[in-house]
Design an enzyme around this catalytic site. Structure first.
Site, PDB file in Angstrom:
ATOM      1  N   ARG A 169     -10.527 -20.884   3.575  1.00 17.51           N
ATOM      2  CA  ARG A 169     -10.025 -19.745   4.350  1.00 17.51           C
ATOM      3  C   ARG A 169     -10.342 -20.014   5.809  1.00 17.51           C
ATOM      4  O   ARG A 169     -11.497 -20.287   6.155  1.00 17.51           O
ATOM      5  CB  ARG A 169     -10.693 -18.428   3.937  1.00 17.51           C
ATOM      6  CG  ARG A 169     -10.455 -17.321   4.967  1.00 17.51           C
ATOM      7  CD  ARG A 169     -10.915 -15.959   4.539  1.00 17.51           C
ATOM      8  NE  ARG A 169     -10.016 -15.408   3.556  1.00 17.51           N
ATOM      9  CZ  ARG A 169      -9.924 -14.097   3.275  1.00 17.51           C
ATOM     10  NH1 ARG A 169     -10.679 -13.221   3.911  1.00 17.51           N
ATOM     11  NH2 ARG A 169      -9.089 -13.663   2.351  1.00 17.51           N
TER      12      ARG A 169
ATOM     13  N   HIS B  20      -0.924 -16.187   2.983  1.00 18.65           N
ATOM     14  CA  HIS B  20      -1.986 -15.689   2.096  1.00 18.65           C
ATOM     15  C   HIS B  20      -1.416 -15.698   0.671  1.00 18.65           C
ATOM     16  O   HIS B  20      -1.174 -14.653   0.063  1.00 18.65           O
ATOM     17  CB  HIS B  20      -2.385 -14.275   2.537  1.00 18.65           C
ATOM     18  CG  HIS B  20      -3.708 -13.824   2.024  1.00 18.65           C
ATOM     19  ND1 HIS B  20      -4.512 -14.611   1.216  1.00 18.65           N
ATOM     20  CD2 HIS B  20      -4.391 -12.642   2.187  1.00 18.65           C
ATOM     21  CE1 HIS B  20      -5.624 -13.946   0.929  1.00 18.65           C
ATOM     22  NE2 HIS B  20      -5.564 -12.751   1.494  1.00 18.65           N
TER      23      HIS B  20
ATOM     24  N   GLN C  35      -2.953 -13.830  -2.406  1.00 17.75           N
ATOM     25  CA  GLN C  35      -2.760 -12.377  -2.300  1.00 17.75           C
ATOM     26  C   GLN C  35      -1.396 -11.984  -2.877  1.00 17.75           C
ATOM     27  O   GLN C  35      -1.278 -11.030  -3.660  1.00 17.75           O
ATOM     28  CB  GLN C  35      -2.861 -11.946  -0.829  1.00 17.75           C
ATOM     29  CG  GLN C  35      -2.647 -10.464  -0.606  1.00 17.75           C
ATOM     30  CD  GLN C  35      -3.753  -9.613  -1.206  1.00 17.75           C
ATOM     31  OE1 GLN C  35      -4.917  -9.829  -0.940  1.00 17.75           O
ATOM     32  NE2 GLN C  35      -3.405  -8.634  -2.033  1.00 17.75           N
TER      33      GLN C  35
ATOM     34  N   ASP D 263      -0.510  -3.350   5.625  1.00 17.62           N
ATOM     35  CA  ASP D 263      -1.692  -4.163   5.933  1.00 17.62           C
ATOM     36  C   ASP D 263      -2.289  -3.627   7.237  1.00 17.62           C
ATOM     37  O   ASP D 263      -1.623  -2.882   7.971  1.00 17.62           O
ATOM     38  CB  ASP D 263      -1.238  -5.637   6.084  1.00 17.62           C
ATOM     39  CG  ASP D 263      -2.403  -6.615   6.126  1.00 17.62           C
ATOM     40  OD1 ASP D 263      -3.558  -6.190   5.995  1.00 17.62           O
ATOM     41  OD2 ASP D 263      -2.138  -7.820   6.322  1.00 17.62           O
TER      42      ASP D 263
ATOM     43  N   CYS E 273      -3.331  -5.004   0.657  1.00 18.22           N
ATOM     44  CA  CYS E 273      -4.184  -6.151   0.331  1.00 18.22           C
ATOM     45  C   CYS E 273      -5.669  -5.832   0.497  1.00 18.22           C
ATOM     46  O   CYS E 273      -6.515  -6.502  -0.101  1.00 18.22           O
ATOM     47  CB  CYS E 273      -3.793  -7.350   1.192  1.00 18.22           C
ATOM     48  SG  CYS E 273      -3.664  -6.954   2.944  1.00 18.22           S
TER      49      CYS E 273
ATOM     50  N   ARG F 106      -6.642 -10.001  -7.905  1.00 12.98           N
ATOM     51  CA  ARG F 106      -6.960 -11.204  -7.132  1.00 12.98           C
ATOM     52  C   ARG F 106      -7.737 -12.187  -8.012  1.00 12.98           C
ATOM     53  O   ARG F 106      -7.512 -13.391  -7.973  1.00 12.98           O
ATOM     54  CB  ARG F 106      -7.820 -10.862  -5.896  1.00 12.98           C
ATOM     55  CG  ARG F 106      -7.181  -9.951  -4.846  1.00 12.98           C
ATOM     56  CD  ARG F 106      -5.966 -10.560  -4.201  1.00 12.98           C
ATOM     57  NE  ARG F 106      -6.182 -11.906  -3.700  1.00 12.98           N
ATOM     58  CZ  ARG F 106      -6.890 -12.217  -2.602  1.00 12.98           C
ATOM     59  NH1 ARG F 106      -7.428 -11.282  -1.855  1.00 12.98           N
ATOM     60  NH2 ARG F 106      -7.025 -13.474  -2.228  1.00 12.98           N
TER      61      ARG F 106
HETATM   62  N1   CP Z   1      -7.242  -9.153   0.794  1.00 14.03           N
HETATM   63  C1   CP Z   1      -8.192 -10.041   1.114  1.00 14.03           C
HETATM   64  O1   CP Z   1      -7.909 -11.217   1.373  1.00 14.03           O
HETATM   65  O2   CP Z   1      -9.441  -9.520   1.106  1.00 14.03           O
HETATM   66  P1   CP Z   1     -10.732 -10.259   1.694  1.00 14.03           P
HETATM   67  O3   CP Z   1     -10.498 -10.466   3.176  1.00 14.03           O
HETATM   68  O4   CP Z   1     -11.873  -9.320   1.415  1.00 14.03           O
HETATM   69  O5   CP Z   1     -10.890 -11.566   0.995  1.00 14.03           O
END
Ligand code: CP
Length: 335
Positions: free
Chosen positions: A108, A135, A138, A236, A277, A322
């Site tokens: 990430r 992403h 997600q 979002d 998300c 997830r």
């Molecule tokens: N939705 C998501 O990616 O959550 P985090 O940032 O907590 O991993």
């Protein structure tokens, strides 16, 4: 021949066919059933994975950790301050080191090129846990949540993303185009300060895919037009990870009309669901939420607390998904 994703990286959904995505979604549902019934599924015992996070996370990190442990794997987490990557060691060298120790690498961070470079050099599957551009894990969880609501065949269903384009909206555009789901991004359009709209290359690519799958893809500023006939309304946060705090004022002024409220939900189909998300600014019970409320007088942002807490909201089911979808990605690529 069946789908075989063994040895593949998971960097963007653009790299996967409709059949492969459907396979991952079904595998996720199967893993969810195993978890629900307490059936052990330590199918990857003896393997080890490493999670590289250059940005903070709750869901993605925990999904990879619990998913990896459920599959019987050893899991190492490296946070932004505890690896040499990017500061004392190049991505290329980091990839070549970690690829010799681990069977899979999650990343990430920022540019998509970084995760692409890791994948090119590591020699083991690399999974995108969020970049500035995409992403993809997600989007898999979002669509699994829609499948649970509306059935496995989502062709012709309509998903509306309310707000500005970012990595989540990018990945939703891609997955909807691949699966034949109608998709609308509803928010400010055009070349206005701080606004991001779909980059031409991705828009054109997805329109090409949509010609094959029958998905209708559109963008609009008109909320009534966007949500008419919608099965899922998605939003979002208005300022994403890694973006400067001084964007809040601008984003609030541009995006306040696009807040998902009960009125917006009423204009969608009666059985429409709300997706997000997460994390979400739906109240002032966070440090940032409280600061924004004090500074700009806004106590809820991209979604009203009423909608977030409503019967139509599926946000926690989506968050759980997830883990099931990430587990499916790891298993499919490592088995
Ligand atoms: N939705 C998501 O990616 O959550 P985090 O940032 O907590 O991993």
């Amino acid at each position: 021949m069946g789908v075989n994703l063994s040895g593949r990286s998971f960097l963007t959904l653009l790299d996967f066919s409709r059949e492969e995505i459907e396979y991952l979604l079904q595998l996720s549902a199967d893993f969810k059933a195993l978890k629900r019934t307490g059936t052990p599924h330590r199918y990857l015992e003896g393997k080890n994975i490493v999670l590289l996070f250059e940005k903070t996370s709750t869901r993605t990190r925990c999904a990879f950790e619990v998913g990896g442990m459920d599959l019987g794997m050893g899991v190492t987490y490296l946070d932004p301050g505890s690896s040499q990557m990017g500061k004392k060691e190049s991505i290329e060298d980091t990839a070549r080191v970690l690829g010799r120790m681990y069977d899979g690498i999650e990343y990430r961070g920022f540019e998509q090129e970084k995760v692409e470079e890791l994948a090119a050099k590591a020699g083991v599957p690399v999974w995108n846990g969020l970049t500035t551009e995409f992403h993809p894990t997600q989007a898999l969880a979002d669509i699994l949540t829609m499948r649970e609501e509306f059935g496995a065949d989502l062709h012709g269903r309509k998903l509306v993303f309310m707000g500005q384009v970012g990595n989540t909206a990018d990945s939703l555009l891609v997955i909807c185009s691949k699966l034949g789901i109608d998709f609308v991004q509803c928010g400010p359009q055009g070349d206005i300060e701080g606004n991001r709209t779909y980059r031409p290359w991705i828009w054109e690519k997805c329109q090409e895919i949509a010609k094959e799958t029958g998905a209708h893809l559109s963008v609009t500023e008109d909320i009534d037009e966007a949500v008419d006939g919608a099965d899922a309304i998605y939003t979002d946060v208005w300022v994403g990870m890694g973006q400067p705090d001084d964007l809040w004022k601008l984003r609030i002024s541009q995006l306040e009309p696009y807040r998902v409220t009960a009125d917006v939900m009423r204009k969608a189909n009666p059985d429409a669901i709300f997706l997000h998300c997460l994390p979400s600014f739906h109240d002032t019970n966070t440090t940032v939420g409280a600061e924004i409320a004090e500074k700009f007088g806004v106590s809820e942002m991209e979604v009203s607390d009423e909608v977030f807490e409503s019967k139509q909201s599926r946000v926690f089911q989506e968050a759980e998904n997830r883990m099931h979808t990430i587990k499916a990605v790891m298993y499919a690529t490592l088995k």
